[in-house]
Design a protein around this motif. Structure first.
Motif, mmCIF file in Angstrom:
data_model
loop_
_atom_site.group_PDB
_atom_site.id
_atom_site.type_symbol
_atom_site.label_atom_id
_atom_site.label_comp_id
_atom_site.label_asym_id
_atom_site.label_seq_id
_atom_site.Cartn_x
_atom_site.Cartn_y
_atom_site.Cartn_z
ATOM 1 N N UNK A 226 42.012 36.434 40.298
ATOM 2 C CA UNK A 226 40.719 35.973 39.789
ATOM 3 C C UNK A 226 39.599 36.345 40.751
ATOM 4 N N UNK A 227 39.864 36.265 42.046
ATOM 5 C CA UNK A 227 38.872 36.700 43.027
ATOM 6 C C UNK A 227 38.590 38.192 42.873
ATOM 7 N N UNK A 228 39.635 38.966 42.603
ATOM 8 C CA UNK A 228 39.455 40.402 42.390
ATOM 9 C C UNK A 228 38.535 40.653 41.199
ATOM 10 N N UNK A 229 38.760 39.925 40.112
ATOM 11 C CA UNK A 229 37.889 40.049 38.943
ATOM 12 C C UNK A 229 36.455 39.659 39.302
ATOM 13 N N UNK A 230 36.325 38.632 40.124
ATOM 14 C CA UNK A 230 35.001 38.145 40.484
ATOM 15 C C UNK A 230 34.163 39.155 41.249
ATOM 16 N N UNK A 231 34.827 40.020 42.019
ATOM 17 C CA UNK A 231 34.079 41.037 42.765
ATOM 18 C C UNK A 231 33.949 42.342 41.970
ATOM 19 N N UNK A 232 34.449 42.341 40.743
ATOM 20 C CA UNK A 232 34.257 43.511 39.885
ATOM 21 C C UNK A 232 35.429 44.450 39.789
ATOM 22 N N UNK A 233 36.578 44.091 40.379
ATOM 23 C CA UNK A 233 37.763 44.926 40.281
ATOM 24 C C UNK A 233 38.464 44.697 38.943
ATOM 25 N N UNK A 234 39.093 45.727 38.432
ATOM 26 C CA UNK A 234 39.762 45.645 37.143
ATOM 27 C C UNK A 234 41.200 46.096 37.285
ATOM 28 N N UNK A 235 42.140 45.299 36.756
ATOM 29 C CA UNK A 235 43.550 45.694 36.774
ATOM 30 C C UNK A 235 43.827 46.683 35.654
ATOM 31 N N UNK A 236 44.760 47.616 35.865
ATOM 32 C CA UNK A 236 45.107 48.575 34.804
ATOM 33 C C UNK A 236 45.621 47.836 33.579
#
Length: 236
Positions: A226-236
């Motif tokens: 969720x933190x990754x999503x919050x900084x704009x990262x996207x999972x494949x």
């Protein structure tokens, strides 16, 4: 360097290491606020005046322990990131996965070194003010995460959440001074995620999740994603 000088340097390194080890033992037993050079010297069978030749004050010993802890944590994060890159031939395409790996390495280090984690992210030590020499070691984890964001931004961009107009000047300052190459709104998101990461770890380590979170491994992995999503990262 002569043979005698080399022997003296090795002896000094060994004594310094012994002092730090005993100080860490006292941190675990009594907490940082009660760390005493006299007590360390007594446990090592040294006179206080001899120990002062290695660490002239309690604060200098604390600083050495803090720098060691930050460096150890930073090395764990950097090693986890390097391993993730090496293990995935397409690692550059999945920076979100690398982000989670680094976050899990931070948590793993903290659980393995709870007293050192408390020293650097717990309650401030009364009467102690960390010098500037601690800044660079303290930044190592953040620099790994910022590097992941920069890679993602250069490859495919990052999802961005606009910041309020009143925060825009601060966002630009953070981007320019702390995270050059990243958009201001990403810099703001990164600072928030960095704080949330250590908040998650601290809550677990200091017992705030007791009776709340049972499956902590899976919970943390989800929270890191969720933190990754919050900084704009996207999972494949």
């Amino acid at each position: 360097m002569t043979t005698a000088q080399g022997a003296r340097a090795r002896a000094r390194m060994e004594v310094t290491a012994a002092i730090k080890d005993e100080a860490r033992r006292q941190l675990a037993a009594e907490g940082a606020a009660k760390l005493s050079l006299r007590a360390v010297a007594r446990e090592l069978g040294m006179v206080s005046s001899a120990l002062y030749r290695y660490f002239p004050s309690r604060d200098e010993l604390l600083t050495a322990l803090i720098i060691d802890a930050y460096d150890s944590l930073g090395e764990a994060a950097e090693a986890a990131h390097a391993t993730a890159v090496a293990a995935d031939a397409d690692a550059d395409a999945v920076p979100a996965r690398r982000w989670v790996t680094v976050c899990e390495a931070v948590r793993g280090w903290a659980l393995a070194h709870p007293h050192e984690y408390a020293l650097i992210y717990g309650s401030p030590v009364p009467g102690y003010s960390a010098p500037d020499t601690t800044i660079q070691p303290a930044a190592r984890v953040a620099l790994v995460l910022i590097g992941i964001l920069r890679d993602a931004f250069e490859q495919r961009g990052l999802a961005r959440t606009p910041v309020p107009a009143e925060l825009a000047p601060e966002a630009r300052r953070m981007s320019d001074e702390l995270m050059p190459g990243l958009p201001p709104e990403v810099a703001v998101a990164m600072a928030a995620a960095w704080a949330q990461l250590f908040g998650l770890v601290g809550f677990e380590l200091f017992g705030q999740f007791k009776g709340v979170v049972e499956d902590r491994d899976r919970f943390f992995r989800h929270a890191a994603a969720q933190l990754a999503h919050g900084v704009g990262l996207v999972f494949p």
